[in-house]
Design an enzyme around this catalytic site. Structure first.
Site, mmCIF file in Angstrom:
data_model
loop_
_atom_site.group_PDB
_atom_site.id
_atom_site.type_symbol
_atom_site.label_atom_id
_atom_site.label_comp_id
_atom_site.label_asym_id
_atom_site.label_seq_id
_atom_site.Cartn_x
_atom_site.Cartn_y
_atom_site.Cartn_z
ATOM 1 N N ALA A 105 0.846 -1.192 0.000
ATOM 2 C CA ALA A 105 0.000 0.000 0.000
ATOM 3 C C ALA A 105 0.883 1.244 0.000
ATOM 4 O O ALA A 105 1.995 1.233 0.513
ATOM 5 C CB ALA A 105 -0.898 0.025 1.229
ATOM 6 N N PHE A 106 0.353 2.344 -0.561
ATOM 7 C CA PHE A 106 1.143 3.578 -0.598
ATOM 8 C C PHE A 106 1.492 4.062 0.801
ATOM 9 O O PHE A 106 2.469 4.786 0.988
ATOM 10 C CB PHE A 106 0.393 4.674 -1.378
ATOM 11 C CG PHE A 106 -0.642 5.416 -0.583
ATOM 12 C CD1 PHE A 106 -0.321 6.559 0.119
ATOM 13 C CD2 PHE A 106 -1.952 4.964 -0.528
ATOM 14 C CE1 PHE A 106 -1.272 7.247 0.864
ATOM 15 C CE2 PHE A 106 -2.913 5.645 0.197
ATOM 16 C CZ PHE A 106 -2.577 6.790 0.899
ATOM 17 N N LYS A 107 0.701 3.650 1.793
ATOM 18 C CA LYS A 107 0.930 4.127 3.153
ATOM 19 C C LYS A 107 2.268 3.661 3.710
ATOM 20 O O LYS A 107 2.740 4.193 4.706
ATOM 21 C CB LYS A 107 -0.221 3.706 4.063
ATOM 22 C CG LYS A 107 -1.523 4.442 3.736
ATOM 23 C CD LYS A 107 -2.622 4.136 4.729
ATOM 24 C CE LYS A 107 -3.851 5.005 4.501
ATOM 25 N NZ LYS A 107 -4.694 4.494 3.388
ATOM 26 N N ASP A 108 2.882 2.657 3.065
ATOM 27 C CA ASP A 108 4.219 2.229 3.488
ATOM 28 C C ASP A 108 5.201 3.398 3.485
ATOM 29 O O ASP A 108 6.061 3.485 4.356
ATOM 30 C CB ASP A 108 4.754 1.141 2.544
ATOM 31 C CG ASP A 108 4.153 -0.233 2.849
ATOM 32 O OD1 ASP A 108 3.876 -0.520 4.023
ATOM 33 O OD2 ASP A 108 3.955 -1.009 1.890
ATOM 34 N N ALA A 111 4.527 5.710 6.508
ATOM 35 C CA ALA A 111 4.717 4.992 7.769
ATOM 36 C C ALA A 111 6.203 4.698 8.009
ATOM 37 O O ALA A 111 6.696 4.828 9.127
ATOM 38 C CB ALA A 111 3.915 3.689 7.764
#
Ligand SMILES: *Cc1c(COP(=O)(O)O)cnc(C)c1O
Length: 430
Positions: A105-108, A111
């Site tokens: 996910a792009f949230k990697d 984060a």
């Protein structure tokens, strides 16, 4: 670099304390007090820089001297240590694939950057920080993975029982170490409410130093500029007019792209792609900002009725709707449209998009109707295997799960079941 609160009732602060606090004491979002564009020379010759160098120049001014330059470079290298391919769909549309990180996910990106920044700031502190997050699926996995093994940080993740996909649940519950998963007997909003109660509970905040890790945090928000810049590096010589279509929920991702543009990166338009939770699309159309109850959709990471980062976008445009409308467009689509788009992409282009990316594709197509001279890049924000139910229903077969997450699904899941705030509080105080 100083940061001020968008509620303007809290003192200005620096990057380090903005990261540690997450949100300002007046509940406002932090915003940088100065944004200096990078030189034309930088943008014209960005193709000659490595990705890491380009990213470094974009983010360093927002951090100033609070992380030494060599340490910052190391953080960036670790953060973007995977591919960000731009896949041409046809001559008008490309997909920027943001799902090649560890949790798909792009949230990697946000984060991992935040975890490493906080780890750096924590290294000479003897107080542990507790990251408390509610997730509807993607945030929790990226945060758990990003913070795994970071010294001085405990991560507590609340997720709604039965409402996350098998891949997502394995990413939350199998890591162990400093990560604890709490399975809440309720829906995502219940998880969110419990987290909010904990942040306001004097007993809890006396005992634990709590921080959130959602896109409100500047260390999660700003590094999301990087992949817009990487896409620009790849495409600038091919297309004279580039626009980005961004599947949007809390509007942190698109707001980071708009920040890269403020640094001077040439982008014609930003397109917010929404599902039925379309408060921003209605606002841009009618000039009235009216939120409605959240509607559950198949692109559930965008089921947000009060997008928290929209106020940052307004601030970037001096809270002036007319000037914002020159840059930002928004379109909303139903689940039915989304399923049809997944089918069309597969039939016409043999491309498999997840439900969020499919909404991004739809918005790109719609925008091109009235702006045919542009090339539109939609952000494919997660791997389709994370939304296995919908994908299988629409395609008639399952999407294969990449090995780097499939192995998690064999591991033993560990979680604590809770059903009330009291149980969360008991856990945090224990
Ligand atoms: C979080 C998420 C979004 C929404 O991003 P925002 O920054 O909240 O607008 C879109 N797609 C996927 C797959 C997500 O996980």
């Amino acid at each position: 670099m100083k940061y001020y609160s968008l509620n303007r009732k809290a003192p200005v602060t620096d990057f380090k304390s903005a990261v540690i606090q997450g949100i300002a004491p007046d509940r406002g979002l932090y915003f940088p007090s100065q944004i200096e564009p990078l030189s034309n020379n930088f943008w014209n010759n960005i193709g000659d820089l490595s990705r890491e160098e380009a990213a470094f120049h974009c983010i360093q001014p927002f951090i100033g001297n609070q992380i030494p330059e060599d340490k910052l470079m190391e953080i960036i290298k670790e953060t973007v240590d995977f591919e960000f391919p731009v896949i041409p769909i046809n001559e008008k549309v490309s997909s920027l694939e943001l799902f090649h990180g560890p949790t798909l996910a792009f949230k990697d990106v946000g984060a991992r950057f935040m975890a490493r920044s906080l780890g750096y700031f924590n290294q000479d502190s003897d107080v542990n920080t507790t990251i408390l997050v509610a997730t509807s699926g993607d945030t929790g996995g990226a945060v758990a993975n990003g913070f795994l093994g970071v010294l001085g940080v405990d991560v507590v993740i609340l997720y709604p029982k039965g409402k996350v996909s098998p891949v997502q649940e394995s990413q939350l519950t199998t890591l162990g170490q400093n990560i604890t998963a709490l399975e809440v007997d309720g829906v995502f909003d219940d998880c969110q409410d419990m987290v909010k109660s904990a942040f306001l509970d004097p007993d809890v905040i006396q005992k634990r130093r709590l921080t959130s890790a959602n896109s409100i945090n500047v260390a999660r928000w700003l590094p999301q500029m990087f992949y817009y810049v990487f896409a620009y590096q790849q495409l600038k010589d091919q297309y004279a007019s580039l626009s980005f279509s961004v599947p949007s929920g809390n509007f942190g991702n698109i707001c980071a792209g708009m920040m890269a543009h403020r640094l001077g990166m040439p982008v014609t338009h930003f397109i917010a792609a929404n599902n039925s939770n379309d408060v921003v699309a209605r606002y841009l159309q009618h000039g009235e900002y009216i939120d409605r109850p959240t509607i559950a959709t198949i692109s559930n990471a965008m089921d947000v009725s009060k997008p928290s980062n929209f106020v940052r976008i307004q601030e970037l445009y001096d809270r002036d709707l007319a000037s914002l409308k020159h840059k930002l467009y928004a379109y909303a689509f139903s689940d039915q449209d989304t399923k049809k788009a997944i089918k069309d992409l597969e039939n016409q282009y043999q491309y498999i998009a997840d439900p969020h990316g499919a909404v991004g594709y739809l918005a790109a197509i719609e925008h091109l109707q009235s702006h045919p001279d542009q090339h539109c890049v939609f952000l494919e924000t997660a791997h389709p295997c994370k939304f296995s139910d919908v994908m299988e229903e629409v395609l008639g077969r399952p999407v294969p799960i990449p090995v780097k997450v499939a192995y998690l699904m064999q591991r033993k899941q560990e979680k604590i079941e809770i059903s009330s705030y009291k149980e969360l509080k008991d856990f945090l105080l224990a």
